[in-house]
Design an enzyme around this catalytic site. Structure first.
Site, PDB file in Angstrom:
ATOM      1  N   SER A  39       0.829  -1.198   0.000  1.00  0.00           N
ATOM      2  CA  SER A  39       0.000   0.000   0.000  1.00  0.00           C
ATOM      3  C   SER A  39       0.864   1.248   0.000  1.00  0.00           C
ATOM      4  O   SER A  39       2.011   1.231   0.430  1.00  0.00           O
ATOM      5  CB  SER A  39      -0.877   0.015   1.246  1.00  0.00           C
ATOM      6  OG  SER A  39      -0.061   0.158   2.396  1.00  0.00           O
ATOM      7  N   LYS A  40       0.278   2.322  -0.466  1.00  0.00           N
ATOM      8  CA  LYS A  40       1.064   3.544  -0.602  1.00  0.00           C
ATOM      9  C   LYS A  40       1.415   4.171   0.740  1.00  0.00           C
ATOM     10  O   LYS A  40       2.306   5.000   0.822  1.00  0.00           O
ATOM     11  CB  LYS A  40       0.347   4.548  -1.492  1.00  0.00           C
ATOM     12  CG  LYS A  40      -1.008   4.972  -1.001  1.00  0.00           C
ATOM     13  CD  LYS A  40      -1.633   5.891  -2.049  1.00  0.00           C
ATOM     14  CE  LYS A  40      -3.117   6.065  -1.803  1.00  0.00           C
ATOM     15  NZ  LYS A  40      -3.803   6.618  -2.971  1.00  0.00           N
TER      16      LYS A  40
END
Length: 630
Positions: free
Chosen positions: A400-401
């Site tokens: 995930s970012k």
RNA sequence: GGCCCCAUAGUCUAGCGGUUAGGACGUUGGCCUCUCACGCCGAAAACGCGGGUUCAAAUCCCGCUGGGGUCACCA
């Protein structure tokens, strides 16, 4: 383990494995087939064996032994049927179990070692698992038997930055297609009107092109199944949804989102584990539903999932996966805006576009039965499914970012070579063989085989990527490297953006490089935590603010990462958190440049670029969280 | 929580019934060298647990544990 599982004409057990099995087993050219006989409890293994090798590949050591198994197990080699010397002669081994349990076979699992396995009989129990494995493997291999031309696709949703996961899945699709001489298709899944943007689509295409993964059909290059953008295919989905309703395999649902939510909440409060749709509208008479829809009442179309039974499929990497229909929700197929959900669009398009193998991420496993139900309802043959393991953060959650740079642009901007990134992505789950770590795309295609692809979710390790990139870098000629540097940030284009910001701040050329360092660096080194924290604020506060700023900009700056967009967004953010602009801007300045004195902040942000800014802000926040002083 | 998937060092992996459990990143010791880096040589570091099958289990089976995914009118 039901017998149905084995009800197949032929299991291809082993393909040619040139003498992998040692001198006693000249397995060269070995082809084994396993089939269940009429009574369902006797397995036969037919192997074509190099003449004279004399050992059953299913039960090594069993040569010459007959009827030694207990509990009714028996196996007997059939007399050599002859054949020219040196050519494979068929030898039939019969493994039977009178007890009704499936007769066993070590299958591939035991071909490698020699031992008196069979001498001890008792095949029933131990062999069942082996047999299942053999059968599973056979089914998996069967998936690979060409039934129709290989056509695979990557189907990104243009709702954000080009994602590293997209590249990962695209890579495996691409490689598989090239390996098979098939086609690789790019399809844009933009059925989420609220989130999809053309800008994102373009960014994704650009990033995939940068990587060198080229597609045979797609929205930009066209193809026989155009359009390749789902938003342009609405009519097709509507027709298909209507067809399902007609057949009673789907139905109209008039429940409001509010009612659904309330119902869900209530069941959750009760501790009910079934949180799916409660099927209120499923019993609605068809003509009443039609009438209400015609009257303009908002509605969706839902799949009528069978209330009992199971839906199973063979995953090309994991074998059989079965799900009880009772646990499958009546999935929405057509949203109230008339656009399809992923499930419908994906199945319809895959079929219409002749997709033979669906290679996608593991997160789709659980919805595959829904898709299968759809294929069945339409009367279509489903493709083969391969679910790739998910890329992970260091804590093993899905990448995930928040926890990792996931934008392909970040890797481009930090000077990762596309071929190195591809190589690294390949390493995430694929083994080249021979311990080889560095290989080109074409070498990967050459060596590719699904049996070399793993199932464990790999943690994405930036350091190893960097090391690999270094290998590529050092192998380049000076000239090549020079070109790469120019194409990266040492070309006129980028320098022209940097110069205006620095020319007033330097007096001699020799000051340019030192002054411009942060326009070219990736992660900033030697940040001073003390400089990051505004007077009167503390480290923890600042860390949180920087994190929140990243989130804030994520939402507020959806379009171009420009000075014009950034300034108001940052000012709004100040108001929201009650910081003076001076406080926030100085913290951001230090986080992004490592200095207290630098060119105007928003210009700097624009030039440095979204992904690098994001990364530096997070890194600064992390640094502050880690340092307890200040 | 229900369902599904997964499980070899900190990380990526090889392994498919008998191996001193191999390689790579990272860590670390040394060599090379004006320094650093590269390169080379060496070290520490893994089969989650418990049963079962077998002469023999990292490998096959079962259970547990752990991790992950998924339960949207997002994909």
């Amino acid at each position: 383990m039901s017998r149905d599982f084995f009800r197949r004409e032929n299991f291809l057990l082993a393909r040619s494995q040139p003498d992998r099995n040692g001198p006693n087993r000249q397995a060269t050219g070995t082809q084994s087939t396993l089939q269940d006989s009429q009574d369902g409890c006797c397995m036969e293994a037919t192997t074509t064996f190099a003449r004279g090798s004399g050992s059953c590949p299913i039960l090594p050591g069993a040569a010459g032994l007959t009827g030694v198994g207990r509990g009714g197990c028996s196996f007997e080699p059939e007399p050599d049927r002859g054949g020219r010397s040196g050519s494979p002669a068929p030898m039939l081994w019969r493994l039977g179990s009178g007890s009704g349990a499936l007769g066993g076979s070590g299958a591939l699992a035991t071909t490698r070692r020699q031992g008196p396995v069979a001498a001890h009989g008792r095949l029933d129990r131990r062999c069942r698992g082996l047999l299942r494995r053999a059968a599973t493997r056979a089914e998996m291999m069967d998936l690979e038997q060409p039934r129709r031309p290989v056509r695979v696709r990557i189907a990104p949703s243009p709702t954000g930055d080009p994602h590293v996961g997209t590249a990962y899945i695209a890579l495996f699709n691409y490689v598989f297609a090239r390996k098979c001489g098939g086609q690789f298709i790019l399809r844009i899944e933009d059925t989420d009107q609220a989130r999809s943007t053309r800008q994102s689509e373009e960014a994704i295409l650009r990033a995939l092109r940068w990587l060198g993964l080229s597609w045979d059909e797609g929205p930009d290059v066209g193809g026989p199944h155009a359009p390749y953008r789902q938003s342009e295919r609405s009519a097709i989905y509507q027709e298909h949804a209507a067809l399902l309703v007609e057949r009673g395999r789907a139905y109209l649902c008039f429940c409001s989102p509010e009612r659904l939510e309330a119902s869900r909440r209530e069941r959750m409060a009760r501790g009910d584990s079934h949180l799916g749709y409660d099927r209120t509208c499923r019993g609605l008479p068809r003509d009443e539903a039609k009438r209400r829809a015609a009257a303009g009442e908002p509605h969706v179309v839902r799949l009528a999932v069978p209330e009992s039974g199971t839906t199973a499929f063979v995953d090309g990497l994991r074998g059989r996966i079965a799900v009880d229909n009772a646990t499958i929700d009546d999935q929405v197929l057509l949203k109230s805006d008339g656009l399809p959900t992923y499930h419908l669009a994906n199945v319809v398009d895959d079929h219409l576009m002749g997709i033979s193998h669906v290679v996608r991420a593991e997160e789709w496993i659980i919805s595959t039965p829904k898709h299968l139900l759809l294929y069945e309802a339409f009367g279509w043959e489903p493709p083969a499914f391969y679910h790739m393991p998910l890329l992970r953060n260091a804590d093993r959650s899905k990448i995930s970012k928040r926890k990792n740079p996931v934008s392909l642009d970040y890797y481009r901007d930090t000077g990762i070579f596309p071929e190195a990134l591809l190589n690294f992505l390949a390493l995430m789950g694929f083994s080249f063989g021979g311990g080889r770590e560095k290989f080109s795309l074409s070498e990967m295609i050459e060596a590719f085989d699904w049996s070399r692809v793993g199932t464990g979710g790999p943690v994405f390790d930036l350091r190893k990527l960097s090391w690999l990139n270094g290998l590529y870098l050092r192998e380049m000629s000076h000239e090549e490297l020079l070109q790469r540097l120019r194409a990266w940030r040492l070309g006129d284009e980028y320098l022209r953006r940097v110069l205006p910001l620095l020319r007033e701040r330097i007096e001699r050329l020799d000051q340019f490089i030192p002054m411009a360092a942060y326009f070219f660096a990736g992660d900033l080194e030697q940040l001073d935590p003390a400089q990051l924290v505004p007077r009167g604020r503390d480290a923890a506060q600042t860390a949180q603010v920087l994190e929140e700023l990243v989130e804030h900009l994520e939402v507020e700056v959806r379009g171009a990462w420009s000075r014009e967009a950034l300034e108001p967004a940052c000012r709004t953010f100040c108001e929201r958190i009650g910081w003076k602009t001076k406080e926030l801007f100085s913290a951001v300045r230090v986080a992004l440049t490592g200095r207290t004195a630098a060119p105007p902040l928003f210009d700097t942000m624009e030039v440095v670029g979204k992904d690098l800014c994001r990364r530096r802000l997070r890194l600064a926040a992390q640094l502050l969280s880690a340092s307890r002083s200040v």
